[in-house]
Design an enzyme around this catalytic site. Sequence first.
Site, PDB file in Angstrom:
ATOM      1  N   GLY A 295       0.626  -1.255   0.129  1.00 14.78           N
ATOM      2  CA  GLY A 295       0.103  -0.016  -0.059  1.00 14.78           C
ATOM      3  C   GLY A 295       0.840   1.406   0.203  1.00 14.78           C
ATOM      4  O   GLY A 295       2.039   1.310   0.179  1.00 14.78           O
ATOM      5  N   ASP A 317       1.992  -8.786   1.765  1.00 14.07           N
ATOM      6  CA  ASP A 317       0.798  -8.243   1.228  1.00 14.07           C
ATOM      7  C   ASP A 317       0.017  -9.182   0.539  1.00 14.07           C
ATOM      8  O   ASP A 317       0.565 -10.243   0.133  1.00 14.07           O
ATOM      9  CB  ASP A 317       1.183  -7.018   0.513  1.00 14.07           C
ATOM     10  CG  ASP A 317      -0.034  -6.066   0.527  1.00 14.07           C
ATOM     11  OD1 ASP A 317      -1.111  -6.361  -0.077  1.00 14.07           O
ATOM     12  OD2 ASP A 317       0.146  -4.752   0.804  1.00 14.07           O
ATOM     13  N   LYS A 371      -9.958   0.705   4.887  1.00 16.06           N
ATOM     14  CA  LYS A 371      -9.905   1.717   5.215  1.00 16.06           C
ATOM     15  C   LYS A 371     -11.033   2.766   4.753  1.00 16.06           C
ATOM     16  O   LYS A 371     -11.250   3.903   5.244  1.00 16.06           O
ATOM     17  CB  LYS A 371      -8.476   2.471   5.229  1.00 16.06           C
ATOM     18  CG  LYS A 371      -8.107   2.769   3.753  1.00 16.06           C
ATOM     19  CD  LYS A 371      -6.986   3.390   3.430  1.00 16.06           C
ATOM     20  CE  LYS A 371      -6.578   3.619   2.017  1.00 16.06           C
ATOM     21  NZ  LYS A 371      -5.196   4.468   1.828  1.00 16.06           N
ATOM     22  N   LYS A 413      -9.804   8.254  13.443  1.00 17.76           N
ATOM     23  CA  LYS A 413     -11.370   7.804  13.343  1.00 17.76           C
ATOM     24  C   LYS A 413     -11.643   6.703  14.469  1.00 17.76           C
ATOM     25  O   LYS A 413     -12.818   6.664  14.788  1.00 17.76           O
ATOM     26  CB  LYS A 413     -11.947   7.042  12.170  1.00 17.76           C
ATOM     27  CG  LYS A 413     -11.838   8.308  11.076  1.00 17.76           C
ATOM     28  CD  LYS A 413     -12.320   7.705   9.725  1.00 17.76           C
ATOM     29  CE  LYS A 413     -12.319   8.600   8.505  1.00 17.76           C
ATOM     30  NZ  LYS A 413     -11.142   9.410   8.534  1.00 17.76           N
ATOM     31  N   LYS A 425     -10.887   0.005  14.252  1.00 17.09           N
ATOM     32  CA  LYS A 425      -9.584   0.297  14.625  1.00 17.09           C
ATOM     33  C   LYS A 425      -9.228   0.480  15.941  1.00 17.09           C
ATOM     34  O   LYS A 425      -8.589   0.519  16.639  1.00 17.09           O
ATOM     35  CB  LYS A 425      -9.211   1.661  13.625  1.00 17.09           C
ATOM     36  CG  LYS A 425      -9.222   1.341  12.249  1.00 17.09           C
ATOM     37  CD  LYS A 425      -8.201   0.381  11.426  1.00 17.09           C
ATOM     38  CE  LYS A 425      -6.821   0.962  11.715  1.00 17.09           C
ATOM     39  NZ  LYS A 425      -5.929  -0.206  11.029  1.00 17.09           N
ATOM     40  N   ASN A 450      -5.992  11.972   7.923  1.00 17.18           N
ATOM     41  CA  ASN A 450      -6.012  11.840   6.334  1.00 17.18           C
ATOM     42  C   ASN A 450      -4.407  11.976   6.005  1.00 17.18           C
ATOM     43  O   ASN A 450      -3.750  12.855   6.217  1.00 17.18           O
ATOM     44  CB  ASN A 450      -6.815  12.641   5.590  1.00 17.18           C
ATOM     45  CG  ASN A 450      -8.176  12.166   5.900  1.00 17.18           C
ATOM     46  OD1 ASN A 450      -8.949  11.778   5.122  1.00 17.18           O
ATOM     47  ND2 ASN A 450      -8.766  12.900   7.175  1.00 17.18           N
ATOM     48  N   LEU A 452      -2.033  12.615   2.696  1.00 13.26           N
ATOM     49  CA  LEU A 452      -2.165  13.036   1.516  1.00 13.26           C
ATOM     50  C   LEU A 452      -1.362  12.276   0.192  1.00 13.26           C
ATOM     51  O   LEU A 452      -0.371  11.752   0.563  1.00 13.26           O
ATOM     52  CB  LEU A 452      -1.419  14.472   1.320  1.00 13.26           C
ATOM     53  CG  LEU A 452      -2.119  15.432   2.191  1.00 13.26           C
ATOM     54  CD1 LEU A 452      -1.303  16.787   2.392  1.00 13.26           C
ATOM     55  CD2 LEU A 452      -3.356  15.918   1.398  1.00 13.26           C
ATOM     56  N   THR A 475     -19.091  16.324   1.058  1.00 13.89           N
ATOM     57  CA  THR A 475     -20.163  16.121   2.126  1.00 13.89           C
ATOM     58  C   THR A 475     -20.738  17.466   2.703  1.00 13.89           C
ATOM     59  O   THR A 475     -21.921  17.643   2.517  1.00 13.89           O
ATOM     60  CB  THR A 475     -19.679  15.349   3.086  1.00 13.89           C
ATOM     61  OG1 THR A 475     -18.501  15.869   3.822  1.00 13.89           O
ATOM     62  CG2 THR A 475     -18.949  14.070   2.570  1.00 13.89           C
ATOM     63  N   ARG A 539     -22.002  11.371   5.094  1.00 17.91           N
ATOM     64  CA  ARG A 539     -22.360   9.889   4.940  1.00 17.91           C
ATOM     65  C   ARG A 539     -22.594   9.231   6.247  1.00 17.91           C
ATOM     66  O   ARG A 539     -21.959   9.813   7.169  1.00 17.91           O
ATOM     67  CB  ARG A 539     -21.192   9.221   4.223  1.00 17.91           C
ATOM     68  CG  ARG A 539     -21.119   9.873   2.624  1.00 17.91           C
ATOM     69  CD  ARG A 539     -19.929   9.280   1.963  1.00 17.91           C
ATOM     70  NE  ARG A 539     -18.641   9.782   2.728  1.00 17.91           N
ATOM     71  CZ  ARG A 539     -17.479   9.806   1.877  1.00 17.91           C
ATOM     72  NH1 ARG A 539     -17.326   8.805   0.841  1.00 17.91           N
ATOM     73  NH2 ARG A 539     -16.481  10.204   2.588  1.00 17.91           N
TER      74      ARG A 539
END
Length: 597
Positions: A295, A317, A371, A413, A425, A450, A452, A475, A539
């Site tokens: 990833g 992976d 995620k 989160k 998580k 987040n 980038l 949103t 959402r």
Amino acid sequence: MPDTGTMRTVGRQWKSLLLDCAAWAVALYTVGWISLDFGIAANEWYPITLLVLVAILGQCIFGALCALYVNRFLPGSFNELKALLGAVLLTGVILGVAAFPVAAISSVPRSVAFISIPLAVTIIGGARLVQRIRHDARERPTGATQRTLIYGAGYLGNYLVQRMLSDRLSPYFPVGFIDDDPAKRKLRVDGIDVLGTGADLSAIALRTGATSLVISIARADATLLRQVSDAGKAAGLRVLVFPVLEEVLEGKSRLRDVREIEIEDLIGRHPIDTHIESMAGYLTGKRVLVTGAGGSIGSELCRQINRFHPEELIMLDRDETGLQGVQLLIDGNGLLTNKNIVLADIRDPEALNEIFESRRPEVVFHAAALKHLPMLERYPREAWKTNVVGTLNVLEAARAVGVRTFVNISTDKAANPTSVLGYSKRIAEQLTSWAAQQSGMTYLSVRFGNVLGSRGSLVPLFKSMIAAGGPITVTDPNATRFFMTIPEACNLVVQAGGIGSPGEVLILDMGDPVRILDIAERMIAKSGSDIAIVFTGLRPGEKLNEELMGAGEADVRPIHPKISHTYVTPISPQSLDQKAWENEMAHSVALSEVRHD
């Protein structure tokens, strides 16, 4: 047939050596002639010539040791002059020693050797200065150039101007510096003046006819970059950035690396100095395993770990294409034949146990996870299988072989979770804390916002929407998020294993949250397209404003002022109940959907 450029370089090296040797001869014969009442008798030529030969031998030896004759330095540069001074002084020491027996057998005084040293330095340094003047005159840009202002008259700005003036193919011609430091108001570098501060940018651009502005500040944060970018565009300038200081010092950056300013520059920050080199010694010579290595986070993590020379870096992976990409990054090939590439799924405990037993890693970084929040709201069972059970599988395999350091990568989160992703998580953090409690080893989690540029993240998504002609979907106009760069995130993850304690969660101070609407508007403005923004509403499971710390979590910063240490309550695997989880998540999703309706 020998390469012309190589022959020219070798010719310059020999020319420099011969000039330096000649300088010693001129210096010694001149000082000897003066010391001997402006005349050298026949029997005095031999001892002086002996000193000349000693000086030439010394200059050849010490000049080679100081890399003066291998084309390492720009002619006449400060670094070359430092090396040159070292070689001449060392040669002077040998010459001074040789002067004693020479003086004992002749009328040539010992002072000849010592007085000749500053004269030799002057001649050799002067010759280098002439070389530099000729080099700059020959290499100065001759083609069509962009009149350019440099924002920042520090080390990077000075380096950039020198490169612009010495590169014949440079498309940029510097016409002035901009710097907000009043102490630099009268500074001049290579004939280029500091013309004013950022407040004067429009007037300076008009006066100089500049068309480009290059930001060359060692650690410019997003706030400063936004201010300078906005001022540059208001002045009608094309705004560019130069790489960070570390890349220049390591020789990774060249003039061609000046690039357009990107949205990542305007909302992220260059990584803070967390002194990672002093903390990451626990990786050197160790067997290190990374899950989710294919990833965007996992691959950068592998790159950073590789810098510290582990005995073995095991990259695991379930995505074979991702593994090929990380092998290209680390090994320079994508053959997929090396044993450090491992194809396995963390949902498969038998495969994990076999891999851990055969490879016996000492340090584990757990980056594998699902995620995407909206997807997991629809399929909470998948979040359970990967983020909860998969994490437990990795923890159990690590404990079974005595892994001493385990770093679980979490998300903001997980702080006061309201989504399936956040809850899954959060449980992964608690399981990691439980494993630390059971093993007594350094098992901990790292939580950040987040990232980038990671796959599926906000900025690439907005870029795709703009490329498709829009609209961009946001949103809520007031929604905010924390952002950090991939290198910054991985820097924290690597360091966590060196500074964290068992059961802790480490959190990077990510500065102020950024409004998603601001990002969308900047990206649309940068694209030059007329793109609409459509507000879709939050959402299910999504927060208006993310949090880094959960309720009741203490914000303690014992080691670094930008890294918080907190603690989560352990949860044992025996208390996990998939059916209860599915019922709770289904209820949570239903309530969230009602709220959003």
